[in-house]
Each structure stands twice: as C-alpha cells, then as structure tokens.
Design a protein around this motif. Structure first.
Motif, PDB file in Angstrom:
ATOM      1  N   LEU A   1       9.024  -6.570  -8.039  1.00 18.30           N
ATOM      2  CA  LEU A   1       7.597  -6.669  -8.326  1.00 18.30           C
ATOM      3  C   LEU A   1       6.823  -7.159  -7.105  1.00 18.30           C
ATOM      4  CD1 LEU A   1       7.608  -8.224 -11.922  1.00 18.30           C
ATOM      5  CD2 LEU A   1       7.160  -5.847 -11.289  1.00 18.30           C
ATOM      6  N   LEU A   2       7.514  -7.870  -6.201  1.00 18.21           N
ATOM      7  CA  LEU A   2       6.865  -8.454  -5.029  1.00 18.21           C
ATOM      8  C   LEU A   2       7.050  -7.641  -3.758  1.00 18.21           C
ATOM      9  CD1 LEU A   2       7.908 -12.204  -5.531  1.00 18.21           C
ATOM     10  CD2 LEU A   2       5.813 -11.068  -6.305  1.00 18.21           C
ATOM     11  N   ARG A   3       8.122  -6.861  -3.690  1.00 21.95           N
ATOM     12  CA  ARG A   3       8.443  -6.122  -2.470  1.00 21.95           C
ATOM     13  C   ARG A   3       8.762  -4.665  -2.807  1.00 21.95           C
ATOM     14  NH1 ARG A   3       6.470 -10.150  -1.125  1.00 21.95           N
ATOM     15  NH2 ARG A   3       7.232 -11.754   0.338  1.00 21.95           N
ATOM     16  N   ASP A   4       8.649  -3.790  -1.824  1.00 16.37           N
ATOM     17  CA  ASP A   4       8.967  -2.380  -2.067  1.00 16.37           C
ATOM     18  C   ASP A   4      10.486  -2.201  -2.069  1.00 16.37           C
ATOM     19  OD1 ASP A   4       9.893  -2.063   0.635  1.00 16.37           O
ATOM     20  OD2 ASP A   4       7.849  -1.654   1.290  1.00 16.37           O
ATOM     21  N   SER A   5      10.912  -1.010  -2.449  1.00 14.74           N
ATOM     22  CA  SER A   5      12.341  -0.758  -2.655  1.00 14.74           C
ATOM     23  C   SER A   5      13.159  -0.946  -1.383  1.00 14.74           C
ATOM     24  CB  SER A   5      12.547   0.655  -3.220  1.00 14.74           C
ATOM     25  OG  SER A   5      11.981   1.634  -2.352  1.00 14.74           O
ATOM     26  N   GLU A   6      12.611  -0.578  -0.238  1.00 16.39           N
ATOM     27  CA  GLU A   6      13.347  -0.737   1.018  1.00 16.39           C
ATOM     28  C   GLU A   6      13.556  -2.205   1.352  1.00 16.39           C
ATOM     29  OE1 GLU A   6      11.492   1.387   4.151  1.00 16.39           O
ATOM     30  OE2 GLU A   6      11.854   3.372   3.269  1.00 16.39           O
TER      31      GLU A   6
ATOM     32  N   GLY B   1      -2.765  -8.369 -15.246  1.00 13.07           N
ATOM     33  CA  GLY B   1      -3.505  -7.810 -14.122  1.00 13.07           C
ATOM     34  C   GLY B   1      -3.872  -8.807 -13.046  1.00 13.07           C
ATOM     35  N   HIS B   2      -3.235  -9.987 -13.024  1.00 10.72           N
ATOM     36  CA  HIS B   2      -3.603 -11.015 -12.062  1.00 10.72           C
ATOM     37  C   HIS B   2      -2.702 -11.044 -10.830  1.00 10.72           C
ATOM     38  CE1 HIS B   2      -6.879 -12.741 -14.170  1.00 10.72           C
ATOM     39  NE2 HIS B   2      -6.170 -13.135 -15.198  1.00 10.72           N
ATOM     40  N   LEU B   3      -1.564 -10.388 -10.878  1.00 13.32           N
ATOM     41  CA  LEU B   3      -0.628 -10.477  -9.755  1.00 13.32           C
ATOM     42  C   LEU B   3      -1.265  -9.955  -8.478  1.00 13.32           C
ATOM     43  CD1 LEU B   3       2.199 -11.392  -9.049  1.00 13.32           C
ATOM     44  CD2 LEU B   3       3.044  -9.116  -9.606  1.00 13.32           C
ATOM     45  N   GLY B   4      -1.946  -8.827  -8.567  1.00 16.42           N
ATOM     46  CA  GLY B   4      -2.586  -8.272  -7.392  1.00 16.42           C
ATOM     47  C   GLY B   4      -3.787  -9.078  -6.921  1.00 16.42           C
ATOM     48  N   LYS B   5      -4.461  -9.776  -7.854  1.00 17.98           N
ATOM     49  CA  LYS B   5      -5.660 -10.529  -7.492  1.00 17.98           C
ATOM     50  C   LYS B   5      -5.335 -11.795  -6.712  1.00 17.98           C
ATOM     51  CE  LYS B   5      -8.292  -9.132 -11.605  1.00 17.98           C
ATOM     52  NZ  LYS B   5      -8.967  -9.641 -12.824  1.00 17.98           N
ATOM     53  N   ILE B   6      -4.194 -12.422  -7.049  1.00 17.29           N
ATOM     54  CA  ILE B   6      -3.931 -13.745  -6.502  1.00 17.29           C
ATOM     55  C   ILE B   6      -2.956 -13.727  -5.340  1.00 17.29           C
ATOM     56  CG2 ILE B   6      -4.379 -14.868  -8.694  1.00 17.29           C
ATOM     57  CD1 ILE B   6      -1.459 -14.968  -9.228  1.00 17.29           C
ATOM     58  N   GLY B   7      -2.242 -12.635  -5.135  1.00 18.91           N
ATOM     59  CA  GLY B   7      -1.232 -12.593  -4.091  1.00 18.91           C
ATOM     60  C   GLY B   7      -1.835 -12.370  -2.705  1.00 18.91           C
TER      61      GLY B   7
ATOM     62  N   ARG C   1      -0.728 -10.439   0.351  1.00 15.04           N
ATOM     63  CA  ARG C   1       0.265  -9.511   0.898  1.00 15.04           C
ATOM     64  C   ARG C   1      -0.327  -8.626   1.972  1.00 15.04           C
ATOM     65  NH1 ARG C   1       4.721  -8.063   1.235  1.00 15.04           N
ATOM     66  NH2 ARG C   1       5.087  -6.351  -0.175  1.00 15.04           N
ATOM     67  N   GLU C   2      -1.393  -9.093   2.624  1.00 16.02           N
ATOM     68  CA  GLU C   2      -2.000  -8.339   3.717  1.00 16.02           C
ATOM     69  C   GLU C   2      -2.381  -6.929   3.277  1.00 16.02           C
ATOM     70  OE1 GLU C   2       0.770  -8.480   6.905  1.00 16.02           O
ATOM     71  OE2 GLU C   2       0.471 -10.614   7.300  1.00 16.02           O
ATOM     72  N   GLY C   3      -3.005  -6.841   2.129  1.00  9.76           N
ATOM     73  CA  GLY C   3      -3.489  -5.557   1.646  1.00  9.76           C
ATOM     74  C   GLY C   3      -2.476  -4.715   0.909  1.00  9.76           C
ATOM     75  N   LYS C   4      -1.206  -5.136   0.861  1.00  7.76           N
ATOM     76  CA  LYS C   4      -0.188  -4.376   0.151  1.00  7.76           C
ATOM     77  C   LYS C   4      -0.296  -4.642  -1.349  1.00  7.76           C
ATOM     78  CE  LYS C   4       3.157  -4.403   3.950  1.00  7.76           C
ATOM     79  NZ  LYS C   4       4.547  -4.773   4.351  1.00  7.76           N
ATOM     80  N   LEU C   5      -0.092  -3.599  -2.124  1.00 10.05           N
ATOM     81  CA  LEU C   5      -0.196  -3.731  -3.572  1.00 10.05           C
ATOM     82  C   LEU C   5       1.135  -4.120  -4.184  1.00 10.05           C
ATOM     83  CD1 LEU C   5      -2.348  -0.566  -4.417  1.00 10.05           C
ATOM     84  CD2 LEU C   5      -3.135  -2.933  -4.190  1.00 10.05           C
TER      85      LEU C   5
END
Length: 406
Positions: free
Chosen positions: A88-93, A383-389, A391-395
């Motif tokens: 949920l926090l990082r991409d698959s790679e 819907g708050h994970l993207g608002k508060i994190g 991540r330098e613009g990463k979703l």
C-alpha cells in the motif's frame, strides 16, 4: 469480481432504528455528518512504517525473537500482512527489492519459493509454515486460512500461473471442506466458522474456479450433468451465511452466535464474491431479511467510540484492526460516510509508533504487523492515505475492500 451494491441513498429510516433510543440516534447522526471530509490531524510516518515492515523479515526468521515465536504457527498470514501493508505504501518493484518477494534476499530464499514450500500435498492446501526450509520442506497441515493467505501472496507476486501451483488439488481441498449445510470447515478436524466460508469462496475466486449462482433459476437442475456438477454448492454456501444473521442485522461465526464485526466482513465479503448481496434485502425466499443493509450498516456505525476508533462488539474498547473489518463492509455496501471518518483517521494516526514505526491496536501500545496492515487499510478506505502521506507526489495504492489486496 467486486460486487458493489447500494440501496438508494444513505438516509437513516425509523424502521431500521426502531430498537435504538432517540438520544443514541441523535448522537450517531451528529457524529456521521460532522467534519466527515476533513483530513485527520496528525503526522503520518511513511518512512518509519516502510522500514518497520521491511525489517520484520529478519525478526520473523529468527525463532528466538518475540515476533518469530508468536507467529511461528501462522507465518504465512504474517508474511501476507507484511507484504500487503508495504504494497500500500510502495510500488511492486520496491516491495520486491525490500522484501525479496520473487528473488532471494541475502541468505533468505524468495518469499514465493518459501510459500510453495508450505504447500501440503497430502491435503491439497497450504499450511501456516514449514520446517526444514525450501530445500527440504516439511509443511504444516493444510488449512483454509493459510491457503487463502498463500494465494494472496502469490497474487501480489503475479505468480498465479506458476507451474508449481496445483490449482486442481487446491480446488479439491477447498470443495472437500464444504459440509452438508453449506458451511465450510477450516481443515480436516472440522471446526466451522463463517471465516472459513469467506476463505473458501475467496480462494476459488482467486483461482478463477468459483461457480456463480443464478437465483432466478436455482431449482433448475436439468442443465447439470454428473460430469458438469459445480465444484461446490454455492446456493447452500450462501444460504448458510444468511442463516448466521442476527436480529440486530449483524452476523456471527455460526447460526445464533453473537454478532461480531470480524464475522460481518467475512459474511459481507463472501456474499459480494458470490454476487449475492441482494439477499440482505430480498432474503433467500423473498421473506424477512433482518432489516436489509441499512440495519447492518447502522449496527456497524454504532461501533464507533468516543475516541473515534471502532470496536468489534458493544461495550468493547476501540481497536485499530476494526478499521478494516468494519470499513470494508461499509465500503462494499456504499456506506462509509455513515461513520465520522475524520475522527477515525485521527485515532489510527494516534496509534502510530513515532520512534520505530508500525501501528498498534490502540494509542501507547506496542505496534505489530497485523494492526499496521489493517490501520493502513483503514486510512486507505476512508481516502486519507493519499492526503496525509509525504511521498513526493507519488500516489499510494488502494486496498480492495473485498479481497484485502492492493
């Protein structure tokens, strides 16, 4: 496979609240409608959480560590919680690089290889762990809980077509655990629980082998030959789940058992997978159906405590894990806004460990991967994970409310 479903708008009706006092109604309505879209107050420790999860691998592999000792019997599920949380926090790679999902990491074998070492060929399912390592595995006995966790890990690794995955044997294992009344046992020893109904239907759906019901023609057996008989009786499976519903709208582990938020998710998730959510209102035989989705959603909304957190049953303390069990069910039914999401978000953030990362069951307690995953799920579903994190613009990736996968 996701089956989102709603009944009209989101109005609270008098029929669905008839057993509640006006004071309780007013309090909950105020809670659900005030500040519902504001972001939660507090800092989200993205880097700490990612480091906490990634470091768990070495701890889980060490039998002398606390984490290794307490999760020895359910290691497959522990690995699933870790991978899903980090996913949920990082991409698959990044997940693969940090955790060694598909390739070895140091002296540790790839997680996928270890999962296949946990396959119990005697039963056809996956066990919770294995001794002897990847080279000489001795898996624990197969169980539905760990079979689902194993398939969820393989799904995240995009390995559902791996030649080592014996789909037919797993399907046979799952089907063989269905009982005459439609329920499922967890393993050969016969314990019955609606958790296992969810696990069974989810496993079959992930494998692409779930037979879907046709409720309009469910008594028509002319088209079923002995050679094409469904692998499970989906009608009995759904009927058993409906039979576990109570007068308050909730669901228990077996018919007549106390309503519990964890069982609610299992039952609603299973009904969604089986394309049978309409039975919450219609019933099996178009008869009384215990108040439809509104009554159940009202019972779930009442689980919100003064702290903003959610509990699993009346008169219990709030616990971060119910951010998943309750929100997933409300999300499937289209009623997340029946609770105060801002207060819940604040509660989850207050349960973070600001020194080492991770999320605990409640503020000031020690974090663990179980509550870390379900806390992140809760932030995702409101819907708050993207608002508060940060991540330098990463979703951030979102969690599926039915299959608990990113």
């Amino acid at each position: 496979q996701r089956d989102r479903w709603q009944i009209g708008g989101h109005a609270f009706t008098s029929d669905d609240r008839r057993h509640h006092s006006s004071t309780t109604e007013t309090s909950l309505l105020s809670m659900a409608t005030s500040n519902n879209t504001d972001p939660p107050i507090g800092h989200f420790y993205d880097a700490l959480h990612a480091n906490y999860i990634a470091a768990l691998g070495d701890k889980l592999d060490n039998p002398s560590s606390y984490e290794g000792a307490v999760t020895e019997h359910l290691r497959v599920s522990g690995v699933y919680w870790s991978l899903a949380a980090l996913s949920l926090l990082r991409d698959s790679e990044e997940v693969d690089q940090l955790m060694g999902l598909t390739s070895s990491k140091g002296e540790r074998s790839a997680i996928v290889d270890w999962v296949f070492a946990c396959y119990d060929s005697r039963t056809g399912g996956f066990g919770g762990n294995c001794s002897g390592g990847v080279d000489a595995p001795c898996p624990h006995d197969g169980h539905l809980l760990y079979t689902l966790s194993a398939l969820q890990i393989l799904a995240m690794a995009d390995c559902m077509d791996d030649e080592r995955l014996n789909k037919e044997a797993i399907v046979k294992f799952v089907a063989g655990l269905q009982n005459e009344d439609g329920s499922f046992s967890g393993d050969e020893w016969g314990e019955v629980d609606t958790r296992f109904s969810y696990c069974a239907l989810s496993c079959l759906a992930l494998l692409g082998k779930l037979p879907l019901p046709n409720w309009e023609n469910r008594h028509d057996t002319n088209s079923e030959s002995d050679n094409k008989r469904p692998i499970i009786d989906i009608y009995k499976a759904v009927q058993y789940i409906i039979s576990c519903r109570n007068f308050d709208g909730g669901f228990g582990s077996v018919p007549g058992a106390e309503s519990h938020a964890g069982q609610v998710f299992c039952c609603i998730g299973a009904l969604s997978i089986a394309h049978s959510l309409h039975l919450l209102s219609d019933g099996i035989n178009k008869s009384s159906s215990s108040g439809g989705a509104d009554l159940l959603s009202w019972w779930l909304a009442e689980r919100q405590c003064d702290s903003g957190g959610l509990n699993g049953r009346p008169e219990k303390q709030a616990d971060v894990c119910y951010s998943w069990w309750i929100l997933s069910a409300l999300s499937i039914m289209g009623r997340v806004n029946w609770i105060n999401t801002s207060k819940l978000g604040q509660f989850i953030l207050h349960c973070q460990d600001d020194d080492d990362g991770g999320i605990a069951d409640r503020p000031t307690d020690m974090p663990d991967v179980y509550h870390t995953f379900f806390g992140l799920c809760g932030l995702s579903l409101i819907g708050h994970l993207g608002k508060i994190g940060d991540r330098e613009g990463k979703l951030y990736r979102e969690v599926d409310p039915v299959f608990a996968l990113p």
